[in-house]
Design an enzyme around this catalytic site. Structure first.
Site, mmCIF file in Angstrom:
data_model
loop_
_atom_site.group_PDB
_atom_site.id
_atom_site.type_symbol
_atom_site.label_atom_id
_atom_site.label_comp_id
_atom_site.label_asym_id
_atom_site.label_seq_id
_atom_site.Cartn_x
_atom_site.Cartn_y
_atom_site.Cartn_z
ATOM 1 N N ASP A 110 0.844 -1.209 0.000
ATOM 2 C CA ASP A 110 0.000 0.000 0.000
ATOM 3 C C ASP A 110 0.874 1.252 0.000
ATOM 4 O O ASP A 110 0.562 2.239 -0.681
ATOM 5 C CB ASP A 110 -0.934 -0.007 1.222
ATOM 6 C CG ASP A 110 -1.810 -1.245 1.238
ATOM 7 O OD1 ASP A 110 -2.366 -1.579 0.186
ATOM 8 O OD2 ASP A 110 -1.914 -1.889 2.301
ATOM 9 N N HIS A 116 -5.372 -3.644 5.540
ATOM 10 C CA HIS A 116 -5.035 -3.957 4.146
ATOM 11 C C HIS A 116 -6.243 -4.523 3.399
ATOM 12 O O HIS A 116 -6.251 -5.673 2.987
ATOM 13 C CB HIS A 116 -3.850 -4.929 4.098
ATOM 14 C CG HIS A 116 -3.459 -5.279 2.693
ATOM 15 N ND1 HIS A 116 -2.919 -4.352 1.826
ATOM 16 C CD2 HIS A 116 -3.568 -6.423 1.986
ATOM 17 C CE1 HIS A 116 -2.701 -4.912 0.656
ATOM 18 N NE2 HIS A 116 -3.095 -6.175 0.722
HETATM 19 N N1 LIG Z 1 -0.338 -8.460 1.845
HETATM 20 C C1 LIG Z 1 -0.398 -8.052 0.600
HETATM 21 O O1 LIG Z 1 -0.191 -6.855 0.313
HETATM 22 C C2 LIG Z 1 -0.683 -9.004 -0.507
HETATM 23 C C3 LIG Z 1 -1.124 -10.267 -0.230
HETATM 24 N N2 LIG Z 1 -1.358 -11.170 -1.241
HETATM 25 C C4 LIG Z 1 -1.805 -12.504 -0.852
HETATM 26 O O2 LIG Z 1 -0.710 -13.412 -0.888
HETATM 27 C C5 LIG Z 1 -1.216 -14.752 -1.044
HETATM 28 C C6 LIG Z 1 -0.418 -15.503 -2.104
HETATM 29 O O3 LIG Z 1 -0.611 -14.927 -3.379
HETATM 30 P P1 LIG Z 1 0.089 -15.579 -4.687
HETATM 31 O O4 LIG Z 1 1.507 -15.875 -4.420
HETATM 32 O O5 LIG Z 1 -0.273 -14.714 -5.815
HETATM 33 O O6 LIG Z 1 -0.709 -16.957 -4.778
HETATM 34 P P2 LIG Z 1 -0.261 -18.287 -5.528
HETATM 35 O O7 LIG Z 1 -1.442 -19.182 -5.603
HETATM 36 O O8 LIG Z 1 0.460 -17.966 -6.801
HETATM 37 O O9 LIG Z 1 0.820 -18.910 -4.534
HETATM 38 C C7 LIG Z 1 0.474 -19.372 -3.269
HETATM 39 C C8 LIG Z 1 1.422 -20.491 -2.903
HETATM 40 O O10 LIG Z 1 1.049 -20.950 -1.611
HETATM 41 C C9 LIG Z 1 1.217 -22.352 -1.609
HETATM 42 N N3 LIG Z 1 0.464 -22.966 -0.525
HETATM 43 C C10 LIG Z 1 -0.851 -23.272 -0.462
HETATM 44 N N4 LIG Z 1 -1.121 -23.894 0.701
HETATM 45 C C11 LIG Z 1 0.057 -23.947 1.381
HETATM 46 C C12 LIG Z 1 0.429 -24.471 2.632
HETATM 47 N N5 LIG Z 1 -0.458 -25.060 3.448
HETATM 48 N N6 LIG Z 1 1.717 -24.381 3.005
HETATM 49 C C13 LIG Z 1 2.621 -23.777 2.201
HETATM 50 N N7 LIG Z 1 2.333 -23.279 0.990
HETATM 51 C C14 LIG Z 1 1.063 -23.361 0.600
HETATM 52 C C15 LIG Z 1 0.734 -22.791 -2.980
HETATM 53 O O11 LIG Z 1 1.205 -24.095 -3.299
HETATM 54 C C16 LIG Z 1 1.335 -21.702 -3.857
HETATM 55 O O12 LIG Z 1 2.616 -22.061 -4.322
HETATM 56 C C17 LIG Z 1 -2.705 -14.584 -1.372
HETATM 57 O O13 LIG Z 1 -3.456 -14.829 -0.217
HETATM 58 C C18 LIG Z 1 -2.818 -13.129 -1.779
HETATM 59 O O14 LIG Z 1 -4.106 -12.612 -1.588
HETATM 60 C C19 LIG Z 1 -1.147 -10.840 -2.534
HETATM 61 C C20 LIG Z 1 -0.704 -9.581 -2.871
HETATM 62 C C21 LIG Z 1 -0.490 -8.547 -1.898
HETATM 63 O O1 LIG Z 2 -5.718 -7.391 -4.013
HETATM 64 C C1 LIG Z 2 -5.364 -8.535 -3.708
HETATM 65 O O2 LIG Z 2 -6.108 -9.504 -3.619
HETATM 66 C C2 LIG Z 2 -3.921 -8.749 -3.383
HETATM 67 C C3 LIG Z 2 -3.490 -7.667 -2.495
HETATM 68 O O3 LIG Z 2 -3.676 -7.719 -1.298
HETATM 69 C C4 LIG Z 2 -2.968 -6.443 -3.105
HETATM 70 O O4 LIG Z 2 -2.588 -6.439 -4.283
HETATM 71 O O5 LIG Z 2 -2.941 -5.432 -2.396
#
Ligand SMILES: NC(=O)C1=CN([C@@H]2O[C@H](COP(=O)(O)OP(=O)(O)OC[C@H]3O[C@@H](n4cnc5c(N)ncnc54)[C@H](O)[C@@H]3O)[C@@H](O)[C@H]2O)C=CC1
Ligand SMILES: O=C([O-])CC(=O)C(=O)O
Length: 363
Positions: free
Chosen positions: A195, A222
């Site tokens: 953010d 967030h």
């Molecule tokens: N805090 C923030 O600003 C942001 C948060 N996110 C969040 O981050 C998370 C991940 O996003 P992406 O990497 O794009 O998803 P993705 O689906 O590409 O990757 C997630 C990974 O987590 C793994 N996974 C699933 N269950 C698991 C477990 N029990 N133990 C270990 N690994 C496990 C999957 O195998 C996969 O490799 C989502 O919840 C998303 O909403 C995404 C962008 C910004």
């Molecule tokens: O928007 C989403 O789902 C992933 C996230 O938290 C971000 O990009 O800020």
């Protein structure tokens, strides 16, 4: 006969490569050198970092960038799928950190033992039309299980939670640690850095500045209206028209949705998130090293420093990072009337997201 034994040797080599014992150095091609046989035995000084969910959209670029961080001496990559391939790939980078891969629940404890910092991007991302809260049902259980492992194997580690919905997953982590008797509010941080990164970028665009010169505090949480950019406190000091304030507030609050829609079903922000996560992790490591003046925004327990920025048990605000994690939480400072209205909206939504996380673990 000769051919058969060659095949067995090849299979043994591949299997050792995919499931390396901890003293194994991964080497390309047919030669298989064990760390014990290598001349250089000392590891470089630095911190031990684990990424949980390392094979995902965020996890892979995050692993690459952490391998480039000179403060990291050991990098553990854990996932339930594909971590051997990602580990093999990243381990060929000629930077200092030793990389080890861990696959599946049975290797979680090995992945976590001895870690100084654990970063959690494990879990499902949004698709168009979903809110972050729609991810709760799947991601809550994932974060809970991973935090149970942390409580058991590295209870003193700093924990950076990326998995959404952060406004609920951080309270889930806190409850797990409380149940295990290991909760240290200074060591648990929800990552809201993206953010801030977005706010710096969008504000710089409006002002015609280099984003690296701009710093926008973003407080609250967030998700949607809980993301509260404090445009009255932008550095360098500047002023905005009402139209600019409305445009910027809305763009910063909806930055995640903007990416989700542009990706059209292929996930949410991964590359900018990996960049933001590394920026934040680096700040945590510099704090652990004892650097002075490390200040970033993060979603933390209000108990971290006996300063209740709001009456809520968790809130994102500027924090000073040090040897114990969150050393200080800064007050919000003077808000203008637009920000005061935003704060009330943010608090209302935050209260219910926090409560949802707390009661998930209470069940
Ligand atoms: N805090 C923030 O600003 C942001 C948060 N996110 C969040 O981050 C998370 C991940 O996003 P992406 O990497 O794009 O998803 P993705 O689906 O590409 O990757 C997630 C990974 O987590 C793994 N996974 C699933 N269950 C698991 C477990 N029990 N133990 C270990 N690994 C496990 C999957 O195998 C996969 O490799 C989502 O919840 C998303 O909403 C995404 C962008 C910004
Ligand atoms: O928007 C989403 O789902 C992933 C996230 O938290 C971000 O990009 O800020």
């Amino acid at each position: 006969m000769q051919q058969g034994s060659d095949i067995h040797q090849r299979i043994a080599r591949i299997s050792a490569h995919l499931n390396p014992p901890t003293n194994h150095l991964q080497v390309e091609g047919s030669c298989n050198i064990w760390r014990a046989d290598c001349r250089a035995k000392g590891g470089s000084p630095g911190f031990k970092v684990a990424i949980l969910g390392a094979a995902g959209g965020i996890g892979q670029p995050l692993a690459m960038l952490m391998k480039m961080n000179p403060l990291v001496s050991v990098l553990h990559l854990y996932d339930v799928v594909n971590s051997p391939g990602v580990t093999s790939d990243i381990s060929h980078m000629d930077t200092g950190a030793v990389v080890r891969g861990f696959l599946g629940q049975q290797q979680l404890e090995d992945a976590l033992t001895g870690m100084d910092l654990v970063i959690i991007p494990a879990g499902v991302p949004r698709k168009p039309g979903m809110t972050r809260d729609d991810l709760f049902n799947i991601n809550a259980g994932i974060v809970k299980t991973l935090c149970e492992g942390i409580a058991k194997c590295c209870p003193n580690a700093i924990v950076n939670v990326i998995s959404n919905p952060v406004n609920s997953t951080v309270p889930i982590a806190a409850e797990v640690f409380k149940k295990a008797g290991t909760f240290d509010p200074k060591r648990l941080l929800g990552v809201t850095m993206l953010d801030v990164v977005r706010a710096n970028t969008f504000v710089a665009e409006v002002l015609g500045l280099d984003p690296r010169e701009v710093n926008v505090p973003v407080v609250g949480g967030h998700a949607g209206v809980t993301i509260l950019p404090l445009l009255s406190q932008v550095k360098p000091p500047c002023s905005f028209t009402q139209e600019e304030i409305e445009y910027l507030t809305s763009r910063i609050q909806n930055g995640g949705t903007e990416v989700v829609e542009a990706k059209a079903g292929a996930g949410s922000a991964t590359l900018s998130m990996a960049y933001a996560a590394v920026k934040f992790a680096d700040a945590c490591l510099r704090g652990l090293r004892g650097d002075a003046g490390v200040v970033e925004c993060a979603f933390v327990s209000s108990q971290a420093r006996l300063l209740y920025v709001t009456e809520l048990p968790f809130f994102a605000s500027k924090v000073r990072l040090g040897r114990n994690g969150v050393e200080e939480i800064y007050a919000l400072g003077p808000l203008n009337s637009h920000e005061r209205v935003g704060l009330e909206k943010a608090k209302k939504e935050l209260a219910s997201s926090i409560e949802k996380g707390v009661s998930f673990v209470g069940k």
